[in-house]
Design an enzyme around this catalytic site. Structure first.
Site, PDB file in Angstrom:
ATOM      1  CE1 TYR A 138      -3.462   2.371   0.847  1.00 47.66           C
ATOM      2  CE2 TYR A 138      -2.521   2.994   2.331  1.00 47.66           C
ATOM      3  CZ  TYR A 138      -3.503   3.023   1.638  1.00 47.66           C
ATOM      4  OH  TYR A 138      -4.502   4.441   1.691  1.00 47.66           O
ATOM      5  CG  ASP A 233       5.760   3.674   1.705  1.00 41.20           C
ATOM      6  OD1 ASP A 233       6.276   4.228   2.372  1.00 41.20           O
ATOM      7  OD2 ASP A 233       4.256   3.375   1.051  1.00 41.20           O
ATOM      8  CE  LYS A 264       0.444   5.053   8.467  1.00 39.26           C
ATOM      9  NZ  LYS A 264       0.525   4.177   7.463  1.00 39.26           N
TER      10      LYS A 264
HETATM   11  C1  LIG Z   1       0.061   4.338   5.262  1.00 45.73           C
HETATM   12  C2  LIG Z   1       0.420   4.087   4.946  1.00 45.73           C
HETATM   13  C3  LIG Z   1       0.806   5.075   3.385  1.00 45.73           C
HETATM   14  C4  LIG Z   1      -0.635   6.533   3.307  1.00 45.73           C
HETATM   15  O1  LIG Z   1       0.066   7.847   3.835  1.00 45.73           O
HETATM   16  P1  LIG Z   1      -1.378   8.244   4.605  1.00 45.73           P
HETATM   17  O2  LIG Z   1      -0.504   9.312   5.578  1.00 45.73           O
HETATM   18  O3  LIG Z   1      -2.440   7.536   4.892  1.00 45.73           O
HETATM   19  O4  LIG Z   1      -1.521   9.024   3.210  1.00 45.73           O
HETATM   20  C5  LIG Z   1       1.667   4.829   2.259  1.00 45.73           C
HETATM   21  N1  LIG Z   1       2.585   3.598   2.417  1.00 45.73           N
HETATM   22  C6  LIG Z   1       2.286   2.568   4.148  1.00 45.73           C
HETATM   23  C7  LIG Z   1       3.342   2.425   3.523  1.00 45.73           C
HETATM   24  C8  LIG Z   1       1.670   3.057   4.718  1.00 45.73           C
HETATM   25  O5  LIG Z   1       1.276   2.380   5.693  1.00 45.73           O
END
Ligand SMILES: *Cc1c(COP(=O)(O)O)cnc(C)c1O
Length: 427
Positions: A138, A233, A264
């Site tokens: 994701y 990511d 995060k």
């Molecule tokens: C949470 C997440 C995102 C998206 O971040 P948001 O602040 O919710 O837009 C992208 N990549 C990873 C791996 C994530 O866990």
């Protein structure tokens, strides 16, 4: 609580501002929270031990007094200026000091923006269009990343959401995770059209699926040979798995990603995220370069203050403590499940883990999807009944914080046998 959910559903689609919060895959009404402190969240007159941690940011526990004070002090000086601040520079320096592949960094407000900008930047820098992602990873909800994998080895552009034009996902290729051959084959055919591979440093949005040893380094190699970029990511893993994220504990085969995305933990609960990486690539961003990106609230002073406070407090001792708590917790869950004869595997990377309801470890999304998913909802609701607030999906990681001490872990594990029995009875 369910009255509030009814009220919410009348005015907010599904009653929530982010779909997984709606308890869709476990049933029932979500817990509405009005307060959180340390390892606890509060709903009405009930207290829960929280293993969601705001989906990652609450590394230091909820409402850490130093982080809250930093935000309050910043708020008193003004909420937003739309001009550069010293705090942004300080947070940039903190990140660059911890993560050497980041030579320059740009702050945005969400993880979605961070990966979206990284992809645009990779396309602008390389002059190529194709982006490779892995099934089950994701990267936020930007159009080009909302693609589903088909059954073939590589899938070109099938949107997994309504409202995404076909043309937008045509340039996204989806491969099975951990599959070197699939990557090699794709690069053999399309290498000179590929702008970037984007991958979660350690996939944690299909449950935990560890990269096989050297997989990320292999991806970097393939990219480098083809003139493509590796976008790592670390929105979820950054500053959670170590001071320097997953990258910092993934150096048996050393590699340097070209771009990285953070979110995060970097904001400790406030809306801030970032992309960073090679200076020559980062300088392709406006105002220096031709790739446009902007944000009215980017580098917001409150969010930046929370980020500085959080990263400053997140020293090695914090990570050692979280590692220990997470191992004690997953061992306890595992023992309870074993006792009830429930087939399961603890999938783990550092302090992040998830429970897979299968006795075969999963290395990709297809293997995750074939677990005994039906065992999770009763497991979840038994724990919730006993005051444990778990991520409401079998595809999510469990988040512990530094405030999850031995007593809290013991309290959670007291509830584990009953939950394991509920999972065993499920059919
Ligand atoms: C949470 C997440 C995102 C998206 O971040 P948001 O602040 O919710 O837009 C992208 N990549 C990873 C791996 C994530 O866990």
């Amino acid at each position: 609580m369910s009255d509030l959910f009814t009220r919410a559903q009348a005015v907010i689609p599904g009653g929530v501002d982010s779909p997984v919060r709606a308890f869709g895959s476990v049933g029932g009404a979500p817990v509405f929270i009005h307060r959180a402190s340390g390892p606890h969240v509060y709903s009405g007159d009930r207290q829960f031990i929280d293993l969601v941690g705001s989906w990652g940011p609450a590394l230091l526990g909820h409402a850490h007094p130093h982080v809250v004070a930093a935000v309050q002090e910043a708020a008193a000086r003004g909420l937003s200026f739309g001009a550069p601040t010293e705090a942004e520079v300080e947070l940039a320096e903190l990140v660059i000091d911890r993560i050497p592949p980041v030579e320059k960094i740009r702050f945005v407000s969400t993880g979605t923006e961070a990966t979206m900008t990284a992809i645009r930047l990779a396309r602008g820098f390389t002059g190529r269009d194709l982006v490779v992602k892995f099934a089950g990873c994701y990267h936020g909800h930007e159009d080009s990343m909302l693609v589903a994998a088909g059954s073939g080895v590589a899938t070109f552009g099938m949107s997994s959401s309504a409202g995404v034009p076909k043309g937008t996902v045509e340039d996204t290729v989806v491969l099975p995770y951990n599959d070197r051959q699939a990557v090699t084959d794709l690069f053999a055919s399309y290498g000179d059209c590929i702008a970037a591979i984007i991958t979660e440093a350690a996939p944690a949005n299909m449950g935990l699926v560890p990269p096989l040893p050297g997989f990320n380094a292999f991806l970097k190699d393939e990219c480098e040979k083809a003139g493509a970029l590796l976008i790592l990511d670390e929105v979820l893993t950054g500053f959670r798995l170590s001071r320097s994220g997953m990258w910092g504990i993934d150096q048996e085969v050393p590699y340097t990603p070209d771009l990285m995305a953070f979110g995060k933990v970097i904001g400790g609960g406030m809306p801030i995220a970032a992309l960073g990486g090679r200076q020559d690539v980062m300088d392709y961003l406006a105002p220096l370069g031709p790739v446009y990106q902007a944000g009215t609230l980017s580098g917001n002073p409150l969010a930046t203050a929370a980020g500085i406070a959080t990263l400053t407090l997140a020293d090695n001792a914090v990570y050692e403590k979280i590692d220990r708590a997470s191992v004690a917790l997953s061992n306890g869950f595992s023992e309870a499940l074993t006792k009830e004869g429930v087939a399961h595997t603890i999938q783990r990377v550092g302090s992040l883990f998830s429970i897979l309801f299968s006795d075969r470890p999963a290395t990709n999304y297809d293997e995750v999807a074939t677990q005994d998913q039906f065992r999770f909802p009763p497991f979840f609701h038994s724990l919730l009944e006993d005051g444990i607030h778990l991520p409401p999906s079998v595809f999510e990681a469990y988040f512990v914080s530094v405030t999850h001490d031995d007593a809290i872990i013991d309290q959670i594990l007291e509830a584990a046998p009953k939950a394991a029995r509920a999972a065993a009875r499920a059919s």
